[in-house]
Design a protein around this motif. Structure first.
Motif, PDB file in Angstrom:
ATOM      1  N   VAL A  92       0.855  -1.206   0.000  1.00 38.18           N
ATOM      2  CA  VAL A  92       0.000   0.000   0.000  1.00 38.18           C
ATOM      3  C   VAL A  92       0.890   1.256   0.000  1.00 38.18           C
ATOM      4  N   GLU A  93       2.019   1.146  -0.686  1.00 42.13           N
ATOM      5  CA  GLU A  93       3.031   2.202  -0.657  1.00 42.13           C
ATOM      6  C   GLU A  93       2.462   3.579  -1.022  1.00 42.13           C
ATOM      7  N   ASP A  94       1.691   3.623  -2.109  1.00 43.10           N
ATOM      8  CA  ASP A  94       1.197   4.932  -2.590  1.00 43.10           C
ATOM      9  C   ASP A  94       0.227   5.547  -1.587  1.00 43.10           C
ATOM     10  N   VAL A  95      -0.633   4.680  -1.031  1.00 43.02           N
ATOM     11  CA  VAL A  95      -1.617   5.196  -0.061  1.00 43.02           C
ATOM     12  C   VAL A  95      -0.870   5.746   1.147  1.00 43.02           C
ATOM     13  N   VAL A  96       0.102   4.987   1.634  1.00 41.02           N
ATOM     14  CA  VAL A  96       0.833   5.415   2.827  1.00 41.02           C
ATOM     15  C   VAL A  96       1.577   6.723   2.555  1.00 41.02           C
ATOM     16  N   GLU A  97       2.197   6.824   1.401  1.00 36.47           N
ATOM     17  CA  GLU A  97       2.913   8.072   1.069  1.00 36.47           C
ATOM     18  C   GLU A  97       1.986   9.279   1.141  1.00 36.47           C
ATOM     19  N   ASP A  98       0.760   9.082   0.679  1.00 39.07           N
ATOM     20  CA  ASP A  98      -0.213  10.190   0.688  1.00 39.07           C
ATOM     21  C   ASP A  98      -0.673  10.570   2.092  1.00 39.07           C
ATOM     22  N   HIS A  99      -0.427   9.676   3.062  1.00 37.57           N
ATOM     23  CA  HIS A  99      -0.955   9.936   4.404  1.00 37.57           C
ATOM     24  C   HIS A  99       0.119  10.106   5.464  1.00 37.57           C
ATOM     25  N   LEU A 100       1.373  10.161   5.054  1.00 42.16           N
ATOM     26  CA  LEU A 100       2.453  10.290   6.045  1.00 42.16           C
ATOM     27  C   LEU A 100       2.553  11.713   6.560  1.00 42.16           C
ATOM     28  N   ASN A 101       2.373  11.874   7.855  1.00 43.56           N
ATOM     29  CA  ASN A 101       2.520  13.188   8.494  1.00 43.56           C
ATOM     30  C   ASN A 101       1.659  14.281   7.884  1.00 43.56           C
ATOM     31  N   THR A 102       0.475  13.903   7.424  1.00 38.99           N
ATOM     32  CA  THR A 102      -0.462  14.899   6.897  1.00 38.99           C
ATOM     33  C   THR A 102      -1.381  15.341   8.037  1.00 38.99           C
ATOM     34  N   ASN A 103      -2.031  16.457   7.871  1.00 39.18           N
ATOM     35  CA  ASN A 103      -3.023  16.877   8.860  1.00 39.18           C
ATOM     36  C   ASN A 103      -4.297  16.079   8.647  1.00 39.18           C
ATOM     37  N   ALA A 104      -4.790  15.466   9.711  1.00 41.98           N
ATOM     38  CA  ALA A 104      -6.032  14.681   9.594  1.00 41.98           C
ATOM     39  C   ALA A 104      -6.620  14.491  10.983  1.00 41.98           C
ATOM     40  N   LYS A 105      -7.910  14.202  11.020  1.00 43.00           N
ATOM     41  CA  LYS A 105      -8.562  14.011  12.330  1.00 43.00           C
ATOM     42  C   LYS A 105      -8.328  12.615  12.892  1.00 43.00           C
ATOM     43  N   ILE A 106      -8.050  11.660  11.992  1.00 45.18           N
ATOM     44  CA  ILE A 106      -7.804  10.282  12.442  1.00 45.18           C
ATOM     45  C   ILE A 106      -6.309   9.981  12.330  1.00 45.18           C
ATOM     46  N   GLY A 107      -5.721   9.483  13.402  1.00 53.35           N
ATOM     47  CA  GLY A 107      -4.322   9.046  13.372  1.00 53.35           C
ATOM     48  C   GLY A 107      -4.276   7.544  13.586  1.00 53.35           C
ATOM     49  N   TYR A 108      -3.395   6.872  12.861  1.00 53.42           N
ATOM     50  CA  TYR A 108      -3.255   5.416  13.046  1.00 53.42           C
ATOM     51  C   TYR A 108      -1.910   5.150  13.720  1.00 53.42           C
ATOM     52  N   PHE A 109      -1.968   4.559  14.916  1.00 48.75           N
ATOM     53  CA  PHE A 109      -0.752   4.163  15.641  1.00 48.75           C
ATOM     54  C   PHE A 109      -0.551   2.670  15.398  1.00 48.75           C
ATOM     55  N   ILE A 110       0.510   2.314  14.686  1.00 45.54           N
ATOM     56  CA  ILE A 110       0.681   0.926  14.228  1.00 45.54           C
ATOM     57  C   ILE A 110       1.316   0.038  15.301  1.00 45.54           C
ATOM     58  N   GLY A 111       2.350   0.539  15.953  1.00 43.69           N
ATOM     59  CA  GLY A 111       3.058  -0.273  16.963  1.00 43.69           C
ATOM     60  C   GLY A 111       4.265  -0.966  16.355  1.00 43.69           C
ATOM     61  N   CYS A 112       5.193  -1.357  17.208  1.00 41.18           N
ATOM     62  CA  CYS A 112       6.457  -1.953  16.727  1.00 41.18           C
ATOM     63  C   CYS A 112       6.250  -3.276  16.004  1.00 41.18           C
TER      64      CYS A 112
END
Ligand code: SF4
Ligand code: SF4
Length: 387
Positions: free
Chosen positions: A131-151
């Motif tokens: 999902v490389e392209d999707v993730v690139e579009d959402h890295l450190n962007t301003n948004a109301k939902i944040g996803y915390f993935i974990g180690c």
């Protein structure tokens, strides 16, 4: 969230030594030794607090093989906060340099690289190949939902399908979300479990400000351990409150289902599945209904409960930091889980924690069982045809 215990001796003396807790303790069942059970652990902690015994190898083994499964707390008629007491004992032992070496190695890894694998933080997004392209579009962007993935989801290749599935679902539903990338650190749970709780403050402050700076109002996690750390433990230990709501994927997806946004119109899964309640979501916070509602909403899925389920659910052995201290013990519990799944003839075990996933999956492979381990976000993604 538990109230802070001010008087530890009093909290320990609430134990009337009835041994009811011993009947449910997974480590006692495996090791058959009173000092490796809740009642024995409490007695040893009291002895240490009163200066009657000093930390030694036996005590380290006793306190650090507790899976923090909370089963003893669930069953104790005297309301003894066994897990809090055991974690307090670990704190005392940590401060007296008596924590096990494996726990200290995790802490050193966090100090070097802010993740438990001591990998370069720049590699935090390596999981995202699908999902490389999707993730690139959402890295450190301003948004109301944040996803915390974990180690675990971020660095263990064999668990990459978990964050991949949630990202696919959020993208499919057109949700605006953000990921911290290398600014996501370990939640800090190894500090908490080893007894070095003071060290959590820096992690709480870092994550609160990282998400806050991006305008995040709701943080979703796919890890039961990260969920509890972000939602409760940071506050319990440091007094700092998250400036956002914290939800597990179970709650997040049920809300979308209730709002009519998550629909399985075009998807179905013909599977017989059961759900394993991770201790951190089940006995610790009582999140029993949400995952069952989600699974049962999927057309074609037949749902069966484990023989021991919800508050009685058998711990899979993956928690408490025990895997590093006694891997055989952790595996013995996971094998019991698979035995129970075989009894009810299911095709898949679903759960909501990468730690449970990994431990149970290893046991499935050991037994060569014809059962698939799945995360809740994976089964949802597959039902939506996103695999
Ligand atoms: S069940 Fe409670 S009171 Fe009884 S031995 Fe265990 S901790 Fe003590
Ligand atoms: S939390 Fe679980 S493993 Fe730890 S003492 Fe209680 S029942 Fe045993």
């Amino acid at each position: 969230m538990h109230e802070k215990i001010e008087n530890w001796a009093q909290a320990m003396l609430k134990c009337v030594r009835c041994a009811k807790c011993n009947s449910v303790c997974p480590t006692l069942e495996e090791r058959g030794w009173e000092v490796i059970g809740p009642r024995g652990r409490i007695k040893m902690a009291l002895g240490m607090l009163q200066g009657k015994i000093s930390p030694n190898e036996l005590m380290t083994n006793g306190q650090y093989t507790c899976l923090i499964c909370n089963h003893c707390v669930e069953i104790c008629p005297s309301g003894v906060e066994c897990t809090e007491i055991i974690l307090h004992a670990r704190e005392e032992m940590f401060n007296r340099s008596a924590a096990p070496q494996t726990s200290m190695m995790l802490i050193e890894a966090l100090e070097e690289e802010h993740n438990i694998f001591e990998m370069d933080q720049e590699d935090r997004t390596l999981w995202s190949m699908d999902v490389e392209d999707v993730v690139e579009d959402h890295l450190n962007t301003n948004a109301k939902i944040g996803y915390f993935i974990g180690c675990l989801g971020s660095f263990m290749g064999r668990l990459a399908q978990i964050p991949t599935a949630l990202v696919k679902v959020m993208d499919h539903l057109g949700l605006d979300f953000t990921l911290l990338g290398e600014e996501e650190w370990c939640c800090g749970s190894p500090y908490y479990l080893a007894g070095g709780r003071e060290l959590l403050k820096e992690y709480a402050e870092h994550h609160f400000s990282a998400f806050n700076n991006l305008g995040v109002e709701k943080v979703v996690t796919t890890c039961a351990g990260c969920y509890r750390v972000l939602k409760d433990i940071y506050t319990h230990v440091t007094g700092l409150k998250p400036p956002f709501e914290v939800v597990h994927a179970n709650e997040f997806l049920v809300e979308l289902l209730d709002q009519g946004k998550l629909q399985f119109n075009n998807g179905s899964l013909n599977k017989i599945v059961t759900y394993h309640d991770p201790c951190e979501l089940g006995r610790h916070v009582g999140m029993y209904d949400e995952p069952r509602k989600l699974i049962q909403a999927i057309p074609g899925v037949a749902f069966k409960e484990f023989p021991d389920t919800k508050k009685d659910c058998l711990c899979c052995g993956g928690g408490g930091g025990v895997k590093g201290v006694d891997a055989d013990l952790a595996m013995a519990r996971a094998l019991k889980k698979v035995d129970q799944a075989k009894l009810i003839n299911v095709e898949a075990i679903v759960s909501g924690c990468p730690s449970c996933y990994d431990n149970i999956n290893e046991a499935i492979k050991k037994q060569e069982a014809n059962i698939r381990m799945m995360d809740i976000v994976e089964i949802i993604a597959e039902a939506l045809g996103l695999d």
